[in-house]
Design a protein around this motif. Sequence first.
Motif: not given
Length: 477
Positions: A349-355, A357-363, A376-391
Amino acid sequence: MRGFLASSIGVTCAAALALPLTLPTSGARAATSGAQQPPAGPAAEAVPGTTQSLPLGPLTHRRSAGPAEAGEQGLSRRDVHPYSLVGVVWDDPDDELHGTVQVRTRPVGGSAWSGWQDVETHNHEHAADPDAAERAAGRVRGSTAPLWVGHSDGVEIRVRPEPADADRATAAYLPEGLRLELVDPGDETPPEGSAQGAKPQGATTLGTAIQGTLPLNALSEASQAVGLSVEAAAASSVNSQLVPLGATVIPELTKQQTEAALTAQADEPEAGKAKPYIGPRPRIVTRKGWGADEKLREKNFAYTKTVKAAFLHHTATGNNYSCRQAPSVLRSIYRYHVKSSGWRDLGYNFAIDKCGNIYEGRAGGVAKAVLGAHTLGFNTDTTGIAVIGSYSTANPPKAAVSAISRLAAWKLGLHGRDPSGTTTLKSGGGNLYKKGANVRLRVISGHRDGFATACPGSRLYKKLGTTRSASARLQGR
């Protein structure tokens, strides 16, 4: 009432708050999580960007190769059209790739090859729920996580199955239909108004539409999308810079402006009652801002009833990108999710880069409860925020962690959620909780809390406590 509209920021802020990610077409219908979705038509390539799909085959091995090496598939070194992101897909989304995927790449204009780079193989947990229309459409494929490698025109890949061990009598079988996906995102241009870019110029607003830049029917469509009549939109033109139509950035609001917007929307069905606790709306780079090709995704949108929790992810695409390149990385992930993996849209639903910046995701609308494909299993009634990168082994930048807190404080506050609290979610099925189970989870959770996975990486996962407390403070708790 007209005087209030013309002289206050209340309604204009409300309109900006409700502005969807993209305006629906006149014939689009909002889809629910259980509704059947029409099949996607052929994706147009009008926006720069391409996908090369290369079938993998058995590799030649030395005589002393073991069973795992003997079962390897891949491609020897070869020249290909330029690309920047790689991934591997296969036919059956229910199959898992038990093994390793490694690639070597050669940069455009160079002659030296990189060393072997690992591609994260466990990606099936980032997907639509088993019973979702998106999963049932028949287009979804199994896939690894994508890896950002930079502008390249040479590639070599090997996929090696897990060898026999105490738990497995023989080497694992690789999924059928393995293919290498090479994604070119197009031009690397930073979004206007990003932390690394220039101040946005020439953004179309309701004000410019009123002044004749856009026809009245365009203003009508825009005002309907944000919950205003044309007359109310015209009356609010004094502050129309707060209501971008097709702009690259949704501007930030102060906490006072955000609360005023909710109060102004109290009678709007989609907004509900004003919430007592909400964080200030952060600046969000729109899909137009990062260059999303809207012809790739499905036309319709899918929604759930509310947002009870936010799941934190990392994209596992590696950290070898600059913030100027972040839109290109995001376009690549979007294309990989849709064209290669067969999803209806970007999974997050959203993405965030290392600086930060917040980006809108799924339309479907940044303020709305858009159904994603992230946990998987918990997409209903939730939002997904992904930080771009590997941590998993790298520490997440402070700017990214701060952005998570600000986004969660606003997004969860819209739906009356306490970032430091807990909530109950019903499982759609997964490897931790059976389908139908009512599960008590933190309102801000890591992906691994809902599914047995390394995501969002142990270093980012350790920041969840900080994020919860910071988000609660931003809400005024």
